[in-house]
Design a protein around this motif. Structure first.
Motif, mmCIF file in Angstrom:
data_model
loop_
_atom_site.group_PDB
_atom_site.id
_atom_site.type_symbol
_atom_site.label_atom_id
_atom_site.label_comp_id
_atom_site.label_asym_id
_atom_site.label_seq_id
_atom_site.Cartn_x
_atom_site.Cartn_y
_atom_site.Cartn_z
ATOM 1 N N ASN A 20 0.770 -1.184 0.014
ATOM 2 C CA ASN A 20 0.129 -0.070 -0.077
ATOM 3 C C ASN A 20 0.934 1.344 0.311
ATOM 4 O O ASN A 20 2.005 1.236 0.484
ATOM 5 C CB ASN A 20 -1.013 0.247 1.301
ATOM 6 N N GLN A 21 0.280 2.433 -0.360
ATOM 7 C CA GLN A 21 1.021 3.662 -0.633
ATOM 8 C C GLN A 21 1.088 4.172 0.938
ATOM 9 O O GLN A 21 0.100 3.698 1.796
ATOM 10 C CB GLN A 21 0.407 4.756 -1.359
ATOM 11 N N PHE A 22 1.915 4.874 1.227
ATOM 12 C CA PHE A 22 2.078 5.771 2.449
ATOM 13 C C PHE A 22 1.520 7.251 2.545
ATOM 14 O O PHE A 22 1.779 7.889 1.509
ATOM 15 C CB PHE A 22 3.653 5.855 2.818
ATOM 16 N N VAL A 23 0.563 7.612 3.294
ATOM 17 C CA VAL A 23 0.032 8.864 3.245
ATOM 18 C C VAL A 23 0.472 9.473 4.686
ATOM 19 O O VAL A 23 0.364 9.245 5.705
ATOM 20 C CB VAL A 23 -1.443 8.765 3.412
ATOM 21 N N VAL B 170 1.719 11.579 -0.573
ATOM 22 C CA VAL B 170 1.657 10.066 -0.751
ATOM 23 C C VAL B 170 2.687 9.403 -1.532
ATOM 24 O O VAL B 170 3.028 10.113 -2.612
ATOM 25 C CB VAL B 170 0.205 9.836 -1.832
ATOM 26 N N MET B 171 3.406 8.472 -1.083
ATOM 27 C CA MET B 171 4.390 7.635 -1.598
ATOM 28 C C MET B 171 4.310 6.233 -1.708
ATOM 29 O O MET B 171 3.456 5.589 -0.949
ATOM 30 C CB MET B 171 5.629 8.084 -0.592
ATOM 31 N N SER B 172 4.888 5.719 -2.699
ATOM 32 C CA SER B 172 5.044 4.307 -2.971
ATOM 33 C C SER B 172 6.559 4.002 -2.835
ATOM 34 O O SER B 172 7.682 4.587 -3.255
ATOM 35 C CB SER B 172 4.402 3.879 -4.203
ATOM 36 N N LEU B 173 6.584 2.834 -2.175
ATOM 37 C CA LEU B 173 8.173 2.473 -1.967
ATOM 38 C C LEU B 173 8.352 1.007 -2.377
ATOM 39 O O LEU B 173 7.331 0.122 -2.306
ATOM 40 C CB LEU B 173 8.395 2.446 -0.297
ATOM 41 N N SER B 174 9.655 0.724 -2.612
ATOM 42 C CA SER B 174 10.193 -0.826 -3.188
ATOM 43 C C SER B 174 11.383 -1.015 -2.158
ATOM 44 O O SER B 174 12.011 0.045 -2.206
ATOM 45 C CB SER B 174 10.397 -0.943 -4.569
ATOM 46 N N ILE B 175 11.458 -2.208 -1.822
ATOM 47 C CA ILE B 175 12.559 -2.497 -1.095
ATOM 48 C C ILE B 175 13.381 -3.330 -1.916
ATOM 49 O O ILE B 175 13.016 -4.394 -2.497
ATOM 50 C CB ILE B 175 12.231 -3.346 0.091
ATOM 51 N N GLU B 176 14.849 -3.008 -2.025
ATOM 52 C CA GLU B 176 15.669 -3.694 -2.714
ATOM 53 C C GLU B 176 16.585 -4.663 -1.576
ATOM 54 O O GLU B 176 16.996 -4.301 -0.694
ATOM 55 C CB GLU B 176 16.702 -2.805 -3.371
ATOM 56 N N ILE C 67 5.880 9.870 -5.617
ATOM 57 C CA ILE C 67 5.836 10.702 -4.760
ATOM 58 C C ILE C 67 5.085 12.002 -5.043
ATOM 59 O O ILE C 67 5.184 12.309 -6.148
ATOM 60 C CB ILE C 67 7.104 11.259 -3.962
ATOM 61 N N VAL C 68 3.840 12.107 -4.362
ATOM 62 C CA VAL C 68 2.850 13.294 -5.013
ATOM 63 C C VAL C 68 2.602 14.079 -3.573
ATOM 64 O O VAL C 68 2.351 13.626 -2.510
ATOM 65 C CB VAL C 68 1.916 12.631 -5.255
ATOM 66 N N ARG C 69 2.572 15.328 -3.808
ATOM 67 C CA ARG C 69 1.943 16.040 -2.637
ATOM 68 C C ARG C 69 0.366 17.118 -3.200
ATOM 69 O O ARG C 69 0.470 17.567 -4.184
ATOM 70 C CB ARG C 69 2.938 17.071 -2.732
#
Length: 171
Positions: free
Chosen positions: A71-74, A88-94, A164-166
């Motif tokens: 899920n996205q982070f708000v 609103v951010m989306s992350l991926s983990i390497e 990433i969106v503001r």
């Protein structure tokens, strides 16, 4: 003769100061390495990225997997005791190959750690103004990576900000 010497001395001081400032503001060697080989085999890029952290062994891009957070982070941006914007951010983990399952197993703890980092970043003004500047994003990525490594104890090689969106809130 004196009319020529003073402007000449000032000119030399100005040129020397400009050259000195230019040398101090040039790109770091690791950024030059990544720019030289952006589409190469990944080894030079990985080596350049890992120079900052002497404890991390270089890993080629072929030895990594990516686990996208579900899920996205708000994150609220608070100004004058009111929510002024939402990030609103989306992350991926390497991770190293085979570490993807461990990320999904520990996702609730990772999300909690990431949210704390994002809230701290927002409270310090990190999402105000030019929040996507490279230095600002580098600070956020490093803080996210540190939080991930504390949670997962070393299995994570990087944290990638995918979106990433503001969205400013109108009152």
């Amino acid at each position: 003769m004196k009319k020529i010497v003073l402007p000449l001395i000032l000119l030399l001081i100005g040129v020397g100061g400009g050259v000195g400032a230019g040398l101090m503001l040039t790109a770091a060697p690791e950024e030059e390495t990544m720019a030289e080989n952006p589409c190469g085999d990944g080894h030079a890029v990985a080596d350049a990225m890992d120079k900052d952290d002497q404890n991390v062994q270089p890993v080629s891009l072929d030895e990594r997997e990516y686990a996208r957070m579900n899920n996205q982070f708000v994150v609220p941006v608070v100004m004058n005791e009111r929510v002024a914007a939402l990030i609103v951010m989306s992350l991926s983990i390497e991770v190293e190959v085979g570490g993807q399952e461990a990320v999904f197993t520990h996702e609730p703890r990772l999300r909690d750690a990431f949210l704390q980092v994002m809230f701290d970043h927002a409270n310090m003004g990190g999402f105000n103004g030019a929040f996507t500047s490279s230095s600002n994003m580098r600070l956020l990525r490093e803080a996210l990576k540190d939080a991930a490594n504390r949670t997962m104890r070393g299995h994570i090689t990087d944290v990638l900000i995918i979106d990433i969106v503001r969205q400013d809130v109108t009152n």
